[in-house]
Every structure is written in structure tokens, then in C-alpha cells.
Motif scaffolding. Sequence first.
Motif, PDB file in Angstrom:
ATOM      1  N   ARG A  20       0.829  -1.213   0.000  1.00 16.18           N
ATOM      2  CA  ARG A  20       0.000   0.000   0.000  1.00 16.18           C
ATOM      3  C   ARG A  20       0.857   1.254   0.000  1.00 16.18           C
ATOM      4  NH1 ARG A  20      -3.543   1.776  -2.254  1.00 16.18           N
ATOM      5  NH2 ARG A  20      -4.769  -0.096  -1.813  1.00 16.18           N
ATOM      6  N   ARG A  21       1.941   1.258   0.752  1.00 12.75           N
ATOM      7  CA  ARG A  21       2.841   2.422   0.776  1.00 12.75           C
ATOM      8  C   ARG A  21       3.465   2.644  -0.588  1.00 12.75           C
ATOM      9  NH1 ARG A  21       6.818   1.410   5.664  1.00 12.75           N
ATOM     10  NH2 ARG A  21       7.766   3.277   4.773  1.00 12.75           N
ATOM     11  N   ILE A  22       3.803   1.568  -1.278  1.00 14.41           N
ATOM     12  CA  ILE A  22       4.383   1.694  -2.620  1.00 14.41           C
ATOM     13  C   ILE A  22       3.359   2.301  -3.580  1.00 14.41           C
ATOM     14  CG2 ILE A  22       5.224   0.377  -4.611  1.00 14.41           C
ATOM     15  CD1 ILE A  22       6.434  -1.595  -2.556  1.00 14.41           C
ATOM     16  N   VAL A  23       2.117   1.804  -3.524  1.00  9.65           N
ATOM     17  CA  VAL A  23       1.068   2.324  -4.402  1.00  9.65           C
ATOM     18  C   VAL A  23       0.794   3.796  -4.104  1.00  9.65           C
ATOM     19  CG1 VAL A  23      -1.391   2.170  -4.946  1.00  9.65           C
ATOM     20  CG2 VAL A  23      -0.011   0.093  -4.815  1.00  9.65           C
ATOM     21  N   ASP A  24       0.734   4.140  -2.809  1.00 11.78           N
ATOM     22  CA  ASP A  24       0.458   5.522  -2.428  1.00 11.78           C
ATOM     23  C   ASP A  24       1.540   6.471  -2.930  1.00 11.78           C
ATOM     24  OD1 ASP A  24      -1.826   4.700  -1.170  1.00 11.78           O
ATOM     25  OD2 ASP A  24      -0.986   4.729   0.855  1.00 11.78           O
ATOM     26  N   GLU A  25       2.817   6.041  -2.876  1.00 13.46           N
ATOM     27  CA  GLU A  25       3.911   6.943  -3.219  1.00 13.46           C
ATOM     28  C   GLU A  25       4.247   6.943  -4.698  1.00 13.46           C
ATOM     29  OE1 GLU A  25       8.437   8.057  -1.663  1.00 13.46           O
ATOM     30  OE2 GLU A  25       7.184   6.590  -0.592  1.00 13.46           O
ATOM     31  N   LEU A 187     -11.801   7.376   9.686  1.00 18.89           N
ATOM     32  CA  LEU A 187     -10.557   7.543   8.943  1.00 18.89           C
ATOM     33  C   LEU A 187      -9.513   6.651   9.604  1.00 18.89           C
ATOM     34  CD1 LEU A 187     -10.638  11.444   8.595  1.00 18.89           C
ATOM     35  CD2 LEU A 187     -11.411   9.741   6.947  1.00 18.89           C
ATOM     36  N   LEU A 188      -9.186   5.549   8.950  1.00 16.37           N
ATOM     37  CA  LEU A 188      -8.363   4.495   9.544  1.00 16.37           C
ATOM     38  C   LEU A 188      -6.931   4.564   9.043  1.00 16.37           C
ATOM     39  CD1 LEU A 188     -10.900   1.541   9.207  1.00 16.37           C
ATOM     40  CD2 LEU A 188     -10.632   3.154  11.083  1.00 16.37           C
ATOM     41  N   PRO A 189      -6.040   3.769   9.634  1.00 18.68           N
ATOM     42  CA  PRO A 189      -4.653   3.744   9.152  1.00 18.68           C
ATOM     43  C   PRO A 189      -4.560   3.368   7.675  1.00 18.68           C
ATOM     44  CG  PRO A 189      -4.833   2.655  11.285  1.00 18.68           C
ATOM     45  CD  PRO A 189      -6.234   2.926  10.826  1.00 18.68           C
ATOM     46  N   HIS A 190      -3.446   3.795   7.043  1.00 15.02           N
ATOM     47  CA  HIS A 190      -3.156   3.486   5.643  1.00 15.02           C
ATOM     48  C   HIS A 190      -4.216   4.040   4.696  1.00 15.02           C
ATOM     49  CE1 HIS A 190      -0.196   0.936   7.489  1.00 15.02           C
ATOM     50  NE2 HIS A 190      -1.108   0.129   7.985  1.00 15.02           N
ATOM     51  N   GLN A 191      -4.795   5.189   5.047  1.00 10.27           N
ATOM     52  CA  GLN A 191      -5.772   5.881   4.217  1.00 10.27           C
ATOM     53  C   GLN A 191      -7.042   5.074   3.973  1.00 10.27           C
ATOM     54  OE1 GLN A 191      -2.865   7.214   0.921  1.00 10.27           O
ATOM     55  NE2 GLN A 191      -4.164   9.000   1.203  1.00 10.27           N
ATOM     56  N   ALA A 192      -7.315   4.094   4.812  1.00  8.55           N
ATOM     57  CA  ALA A 192      -8.575   3.364   4.705  1.00  8.55           C
ATOM     58  C   ALA A 192      -9.706   4.257   5.196  1.00  8.55           C
ATOM     59  CB  ALA A 192      -8.521   2.075   5.518  1.00  8.55           C
ATOM     60  N   ARG A 193     -10.837   4.196   4.514  1.00  9.61           N
ATOM     61  CA  ARG A 193     -12.005   4.991   4.867  1.00  9.61           C
ATOM     62  C   ARG A 193     -13.204   4.070   5.004  1.00  9.61           C
ATOM     63  NH1 ARG A 193      -8.094   7.863   5.045  1.00  9.61           N
ATOM     64  NH2 ARG A 193      -7.728   9.783   3.878  1.00  9.61           N
ATOM     65  N   VAL A 194     -13.935   4.199   6.091  1.00  7.48           N
ATOM     66  CA  VAL A 194     -15.119   3.382   6.321  1.00  7.48           C
ATOM     67  C   VAL A 194     -16.314   4.312   6.506  1.00  7.48           C
ATOM     68  CG1 VAL A 194     -16.284   1.788   7.897  1.00  7.48           C
ATOM     69  CG2 VAL A 194     -13.871   1.432   7.302  1.00  7.48           C
ATOM     70  N   VAL A 195     -17.335   4.097   5.698  1.00  3.34           N
ATOM     71  CA  VAL A 195     -18.587   4.846   5.790  1.00  3.34           C
ATOM     72  C   VAL A 195     -19.645   3.937   6.385  1.00  3.34           C
ATOM     73  CG1 VAL A 195     -20.414   5.999   4.478  1.00  3.34           C
ATOM     74  CG2 VAL A 195     -18.023   6.305   3.817  1.00  3.34           C
ATOM     75  N   ILE A 196     -20.381   4.441   7.370  1.00  2.00           N
ATOM     76  CA  ILE A 196     -21.485   3.706   7.971  1.00  2.00           C
ATOM     77  C   ILE A 196     -22.761   4.513   7.764  1.00  2.00           C
ATOM     78  CG2 ILE A 196     -22.456   2.767  10.107  1.00  2.00           C
ATOM     79  CD1 ILE A 196     -19.579   2.448  11.119  1.00  2.00           C
ATOM     80  N   GLU A 197     -23.759   3.870   7.167  1.00  2.00           N
ATOM     81  CA  GLU A 197     -25.035   4.520   6.920  1.00  2.00           C
ATOM     82  C   GLU A 197     -26.125   3.837   7.736  1.00  2.00           C
ATOM     83  OE1 GLU A 197     -25.704   7.143   5.090  1.00  2.00           O
ATOM     84  OE2 GLU A 197     -23.808   7.428   4.024  1.00  2.00           O
ATOM     85  N   VAL A 198     -27.014   4.630   8.309  1.00  2.00           N
ATOM     86  CA  VAL A 198     -28.177   4.117   9.036  1.00  2.00           C
ATOM     87  C   VAL A 198     -29.403   4.484   8.215  1.00  2.00           C
ATOM     88  CG1 VAL A 198     -29.517   4.217  11.165  1.00  2.00           C
ATOM     89  CG2 VAL A 198     -27.014   4.361  11.263  1.00  2.00           C
ATOM     90  N   ASP A 199     -30.069   3.485   7.669  1.00  2.00           N
ATOM     91  CA  ASP A 199     -31.142   3.714   6.705  1.00  2.00           C
ATOM     92  C   ASP A 199     -32.504   3.757   7.371  1.00  2.00           C
ATOM     93  OD1 ASP A 199     -29.205   3.657   4.777  1.00  2.00           O
ATOM     94  OD2 ASP A 199     -29.571   1.577   4.188  1.00  2.00           O
ATOM     95  N   GLY A 200     -33.132   4.926   7.314  1.00  2.00           N
ATOM     96  CA  GLY A 200     -34.531   5.040   7.686  1.00  2.00           C
ATOM     97  C   GLY A 200     -35.400   4.789   6.465  1.00  2.00           C
ATOM     98  N   ALA A 201     -36.696   4.853   6.659  1.00  2.00           N
ATOM     99  CA  ALA A 201     -37.618   4.568   5.559  1.00  2.00           C
ATOM    100  C   ALA A 201     -37.445   5.545   4.399  1.00  2.00           C
ATOM    101  CB  ALA A 201     -39.056   4.599   6.067  1.00  2.00           C
ATOM    102  N   HIS A 202     -36.973   6.761   4.679  1.00  2.00           N
ATOM    103  CA  HIS A 202     -36.851   7.762   3.614  1.00  2.00           C
ATOM    104  C   HIS A 202     -35.764   7.405   2.606  1.00  2.00           C
ATOM    105  CE1 HIS A 202     -33.809   8.911   6.579  1.00  2.00           C
ATOM    106  NE2 HIS A 202     -33.163   9.512   5.591  1.00  2.00           N
ATOM    107  N   HIS A 203     -34.917   6.425   2.943  1.00  2.00           N
ATOM    108  CA  HIS A 203     -33.879   6.011   2.009  1.00  2.00           C
ATOM    109  C   HIS A 203     -34.445   5.189   0.845  1.00  2.00           C
ATOM    110  CE1 HIS A 203     -31.198   7.094   5.359  1.00  2.00           C
ATOM    111  NE2 HIS A 203     -30.250   7.174   4.454  1.00  2.00           N
TER     112      HIS A 203
END
Length: 281
Positions: A20-25, A187-203
Amino acid sequence: MYVLRRIDGLALPQVAAIARRIVDEYGDDYLETLLTRLGARSVQGEFRNLIFAANGPKPKIILSDAVNNVLEIIKNEQHCLVYHQPLQPSGLTWRDLVAWWAEKTDRPADDIETAASLFRRLSASLASPAEERLFNAYGYLYRMSGGWDLPALIPQVYLHYTPYTQKWIQQLGQGKAIRQRMDFLLLLPHQARVVIEVDGAHHYSKDGRANTHLYAEMVSEDRRLRLAGYDLYRFGGAELTPEDRDGSDSASITTMLWDFFISLFERHEIPFSIPSQHSQP
């Protein structure tokens, strides 16, 4: 042969971190493909701004300097928080966010009351009881041993702005953009990103009836986020609401959330465990 000798005996996650460091750089499409197959994805580009936790009208945001990637909030800035400190290799931890809040509000850093005041401010931006239950369950983990160094769970992210590569802009398509707001972001190590969505009925429904167009828009945006390198997890609002979940009470829902987050930490090699004496919320 030199490289093979240096990496001989390393576990796969350690080799993946080096890759991952190689790809990033340096960039390498083939290596990026291999990492994606391993699930070792990250968002490309340098972290710039985080605009989040709006507890009032939606902020109006413009890109005021396209050369230097400078954002400007031209309306409702007083209702949101803006974090623009450099992002560390460890990501954005609760300790980092509390230290930023301490400086912003002239409070002592590494102080329980400072952390509590930040938690209350973030909670004020939540949009539903289901979101509150998830946020409170995660917040309880901050009280555990080592909890200060857990990734901060950032609510109501109106714009997580990272300059994309030209390749991604072409994939995204002219005139399209990722969703304006995420329920929660890690915002996790090594530029990992985690999105958490909570879906109500309007989704997925309108006027109490299932709406295929709303659902199609939602899954289309999900695909774009994943292709950009984000991990995305969804909870149905009914999962987090005792009265809508047969045979469940608040404690069992909290335990379910803890199990999810600990599994997520394990996936990203973030050390943490709930001590036995804290088995109940």
C-alpha cells in the motif's frame, strides 16, 4: 532477491501494508488490483478538509481555490465543525479529535470533560434515534482501556474532500459527485475509509410506499463510493430500534454493535477488546 529476503517471513497483512505504501507513493495499477482483491483498499489523494456534525441548516460549500484545493463555507458555517489538521498515518483517532477540540474551545487536552463536551456536540448533529444508539454504543468503547486511540467515529460528514486522481474523475463521469453527506465516517490507518449509513424509511420509500427510484439512486452512489476506495456498511434503522426488532432490547442491540465494530477493528488490524467487567452497557 534483495526484496524477497527482506519480506521473507512477513505475514500477509504486513506485506499488504508495504504494498500500500508503494502504491500511495509511486502508483502501480497492477499492484492496486492485487490489493483490492485482498480487501486492502484505500482512498487515493491527500487529505484536505473534513466538514461535519452540522447541528443546524446545511452548510453551503464552494471550492474557492482549485489550484490549492481550498474549500470555503459561504453560509451556515456556525452550525458545523471543520477539521483541517494534517492526517497522521494512524488515521484520525479519538485522541486526535479531542486534542483539536481542546485547542478550538480553549480546554485542557486529554481531559475527560473535554472529551465529554465534544461527544455532546457531535451527538447534537445526529438525525435519528437509530443514529444516536449506534453513536452511543461506539462512544462507550472510548471508555475502555485504550479507547482514546480508537478511530474517531465522525457523524454527519457533509463533505469529506480528497482530490481525486484523473483516472477516478474519468470513471466518475462529468457532472456527477459522491453523496453530499455520510451518516458516519471512520478515517483508519493506511488511508482506509469506512462509511457507515443508518437507513430510515426515507432512504427507500416515499409517502409510505417503496420507491424504486430512491433505491436505485442510493445503490448507485454506493457503487461510486466503493470504486473510490471506501468501505461501506449499512444498518437498517429497524435493527437499532428495540420496538421494531422482535425479541431485542437495548442491551442486545448494543452488544450487536460492539461485535460489529470489534470485527471491523480486527479487519483493519486495530487492537482492541472489551474487558469482561464491561460486558453490559
